[in-house]
Design a protein around this motif. Structure first.
Motif, PDB file in Angstrom:
ATOM      1  N   UNK A   1       0.839  -1.186   0.000  1.00 41.74           N
ATOM      2  CA  UNK A   1       0.000   0.000   0.000  1.00 41.74           C
ATOM      3  C   UNK A   1       0.883   1.248   0.000  1.00 41.74           C
ATOM      4  N   UNK A   2       0.536   2.224  -0.838  1.00 42.34           N
ATOM      5  CA  UNK A   2       1.330   3.439  -0.974  1.00 42.34           C
ATOM      6  C   UNK A   2       1.218   4.326   0.266  1.00 42.34           C
ATOM      7  N   UNK A   3       2.323   4.628   0.931  1.00 50.81           N
ATOM      8  CA  UNK A   3       2.263   5.580   2.046  1.00 50.81           C
ATOM      9  C   UNK A   3       1.980   6.978   1.506  1.00 50.81           C
ATOM     10  N   UNK A   4       1.052   7.682   2.130  1.00 49.94           N
ATOM     11  CA  UNK A   4       0.681   9.023   1.678  1.00 49.94           C
ATOM     12  C   UNK A   4       0.705   9.970   2.869  1.00 49.94           C
ATOM     13  N   UNK A   5       1.362  11.104   2.692  1.00 47.48           N
ATOM     14  CA  UNK A   5       1.354  12.186   3.671  1.00 47.48           C
ATOM     15  C   UNK A   5       0.742  13.408   2.998  1.00 47.48           C
ATOM     16  N   UNK A   6      -0.206  14.044   3.660  1.00 46.05           N
ATOM     17  CA  UNK A   6      -0.717  15.342   3.223  1.00 46.05           C
ATOM     18  C   UNK A   6      -0.112  16.379   4.165  1.00 46.05           C
ATOM     19  N   UNK A   7       0.687  17.275   3.592  1.00 44.57           N
ATOM     20  CA  UNK A   7       1.442  18.249   4.375  1.00 44.57           C
ATOM     21  C   UNK A   7       0.813  19.627   4.210  1.00 44.57           C
ATOM     22  N   UNK A   8       0.436  20.237   5.328  1.00 40.16           N
ATOM     23  CA  UNK A   8      -0.187  21.549   5.279  1.00 40.16           C
ATOM     24  C   UNK A   8       0.220  22.326   6.526  1.00 40.16           C
ATOM     25  N   UNK A   9      -0.380  23.501   6.714  1.00 44.07           N
ATOM     26  CA  UNK A   9      -0.080  24.281   7.905  1.00 44.07           C
ATOM     27  C   UNK A   9       0.048  25.757   7.617  1.00 44.07           C
ATOM     28  N   UNK A  10       0.526  26.488   8.600  1.00 46.68           N
ATOM     29  CA  UNK A  10       0.632  27.937   8.521  1.00 46.68           C
ATOM     30  C   UNK A  10       1.724  28.360   7.544  1.00 46.68           C
ATOM     31  N   UNK A  11       1.469  29.430   6.823  1.00 47.08           N
ATOM     32  CA  UNK A  11       2.487  30.008   5.947  1.00 47.08           C
ATOM     33  C   UNK A  11       3.667  30.483   6.784  1.00 47.08           C
ATOM     34  N   UNK A  12       4.870  30.078   6.387  1.00 42.59           N
ATOM     35  CA  UNK A  12       6.060  30.462   7.137  1.00 42.59           C
ATOM     36  C   UNK A  12       6.454  29.476   8.212  1.00 42.59           C
ATOM     37  N   UNK A  24      14.296  14.291  -0.172  1.00 40.73           N
ATOM     38  CA  UNK A  24      15.577  13.681   0.160  1.00 40.73           C
ATOM     39  C   UNK A  24      15.401  12.261   0.683  1.00 40.73           C
ATOM     40  N   UNK A  25      14.241  11.973   1.264  1.00 46.13           N
ATOM     41  CA  UNK A  25      13.960  10.626   1.773  1.00 46.13           C
ATOM     42  C   UNK A  25      13.415   9.704   0.692  1.00 46.13           C
ATOM     43  N   UNK A  26      13.333  10.197  -0.550  1.00 47.00           N
ATOM     44  CA  UNK A  26      12.885   9.357  -1.646  1.00 47.00           C
ATOM     45  C   UNK A  26      11.399   9.388  -1.915  1.00 47.00           C
ATOM     46  N   UNK A  27      10.671  10.334  -1.302  1.00 49.62           N
ATOM     47  CA  UNK A  27       9.243  10.445  -1.542  1.00 49.62           C
ATOM     48  C   UNK A  27       8.994  11.262  -2.806  1.00 49.62           C
ATOM     49  N   UNK A  28       7.901  10.942  -3.489  1.00 49.54           N
ATOM     50  CA  UNK A  28       7.419  11.791  -4.574  1.00 49.54           C
ATOM     51  C   UNK A  28       6.634  12.936  -3.952  1.00 49.54           C
ATOM     52  N   UNK A  29       7.050  14.176  -4.217  1.00 51.05           N
ATOM     53  CA  UNK A  29       6.417  15.345  -3.613  1.00 51.05           C
ATOM     54  C   UNK A  29       5.692  16.140  -4.690  1.00 51.05           C
ATOM     55  N   UNK A  30       4.411  16.409  -4.459  1.00 54.94           N
ATOM     56  CA  UNK A  30       3.587  17.185  -5.386  1.00 54.94           C
ATOM     57  C   UNK A  30       3.000  18.354  -4.602  1.00 54.94           C
ATOM     58  N   UNK A  31       3.182  19.559  -5.119  1.00 52.37           N
ATOM     59  CA  UNK A  31       2.766  20.748  -4.378  1.00 52.37           C
ATOM     60  C   UNK A  31       1.557  21.432  -5.002  1.00 52.37           C
ATOM     61  N   UNK A  32       0.579  21.712  -4.135  1.00 57.28           N
ATOM     62  CA  UNK A  32      -0.567  22.569  -4.447  1.00 57.28           C
ATOM     63  C   UNK A  32      -1.331  22.203  -5.709  1.00 57.28           C
ATOM     64  N   UNK A  33      -1.595  20.914  -5.872  1.00 56.80           N
ATOM     65  CA  UNK A  33      -2.550  20.527  -6.903  1.00 56.80           C
ATOM     66  C   UNK A  33      -3.951  20.610  -6.289  1.00 56.80           C
ATOM     67  N   UNK A  54       1.640  18.416  -0.816  1.00 58.48           N
ATOM     68  CA  UNK A  54       1.715  19.674  -0.079  1.00 58.48           C
ATOM     69  C   UNK A  54       0.571  20.561  -0.553  1.00 58.48           C
ATOM     70  N   UNK A  55      -0.270  21.007   0.386  1.00 53.45           N
ATOM     71  CA  UNK A  55      -1.414  21.829   0.020  1.00 53.45           C
ATOM     72  C   UNK A  55      -1.660  22.848   1.126  1.00 53.45           C
ATOM     73  N   UNK A  56      -1.749  24.120   0.748  1.00 51.14           N
ATOM     74  CA  UNK A  56      -1.981  25.156   1.751  1.00 51.14           C
ATOM     75  C   UNK A  56      -2.866  26.247   1.175  1.00 51.14           C
TER      76      UNK A  56
END
Length: 280
Positions: A1-12, A24-33, A54-56
């Motif tokens: 099963x594909x591990x998935x992290x949704x990364x969000x939070x405060x600007x800055x 750097x850990x080998x994850x595929x990172x996709x920003x703000x789709x 990554x979505x904010x």
């Protein structure tokens, strides 16, 4: 099963640093789709390749983020980065980058307050909330590595490139450390070895016959082995070590091979390059 992290939070709060850490850990990172594309994105991913989304508030459909999370076929880990207001203000002043709500809210403090209000429910749903107020970049990277990295990335979170080269062809532009081995015995002047290179056994034996070779390697291993943990502590993910001789074919290649073997034995990820070995 594909591990998935949704990364969000405060600007800055450090999302860009966190995103680079996942890369750097080998994850595929996709920003703000758009969140409506989360499910198709996951469906198109190779099996078992970890994914960080990554979505904010910069996303035009940020309000749809909870629905996008629910649409995924796996249960993701929702990571929320936060920081104290005074820290966020200082970071925005240091970077001179405007807050996404600066003009809408009429100032940096109102912008932070507006964003915090809009993110309250999302923060409450988060599986992991990280307060980066007192964290340096390396500390945040180390925290994420400990929590999310595969074992090989946890052990040695740096990739070392050992590159041989010839000074007559110019020094590598990307080298972090440079070592000159032109003082060692040169196989070029041995007619039987001239067309061989430092990977050949005969060349290795010839160079090692120089009593200075062993002494140099001992000191090289000691220096590089001591330095790498300190580069890691500073958050460096890639390090290039240049080993140079005159033409880049014999001595530098042989020493690079020896250093690469030493670092691999210590568990580091090593890429060995011989830039000039094929030059005539």
């Amino acid at each position: 099963m594909t591990p998935v992290v949704v990364l969000t939070g405060m600007s800055g709060a450090g999302k860009q640093t966190a995103a680079r850490s996942f890369e750097d850990m080998g994850w595929q990172v996709v920003e703000n789709i758009p969140p409506r594309l989360f499910s198709p994105l996951l469906a198109g991913m190779p099996k078992d390749e970890p994914l960080c989304i990554v979505n904010d508030v910069r996303s035009g459909e940020f309000e749809a983020l909870p629905a996008g999370i629910l649409s995924l076929s796996v249960v993701p880990t929702l990571v929320f980065l936060d920081s104290r207001d005074e820290i966020l203000i200082r970071r925005f002043k240091e970077t001179r980058r405007p807050h996404p709500f600066f003009f809408e809210a009429g100032g940096i403090l109102p912008a932070i307050a507006l964003e915090r209000a809009r993110l309250t429910s999302l923060k409450e749903q988060a599986d992991l909330v990280i307060d980066t107020s007192g964290m340096s970049m390396p500390e945040l990277q180390a925290f994420l590595r400990e929590r999310f990295a595969a074992p090989e990335h946890q052990q040695q979170p740096i990739t070392v490139t050992v590159a041989s080269f010839g000074f007559k062809h110019g020094t590598p532009l990307d080298a972090d450390l440079l070592f000159d081995v032109r003082f060692l015995r040169n196989p070029y002047y041995n007619q039987a070895l001239r067309e061989k290179d430092g990977r050949d056994e005969e060349v290795r034996v010839f160079v090692e016959a120089d009593e200075r070779t062993g002494a140099f390697l001992e000191r090289l291993y000691d220096l590089v082995g001591w330095s790498l943990p300190h580069y890691i502590a500073e958050g460096k993910a890639y390090l290039t070590i240049g080993i140079g001789c005159t033409g880049g074919k014999h001595r530098s290649v042989m020493i690079s091979e020896k250093l690469s073997a030493f670092l691999k034995a210590l568990g580091y990820r090593v890429l060995t390059q011989h830039r000039d070995v094929e030059r005539r």
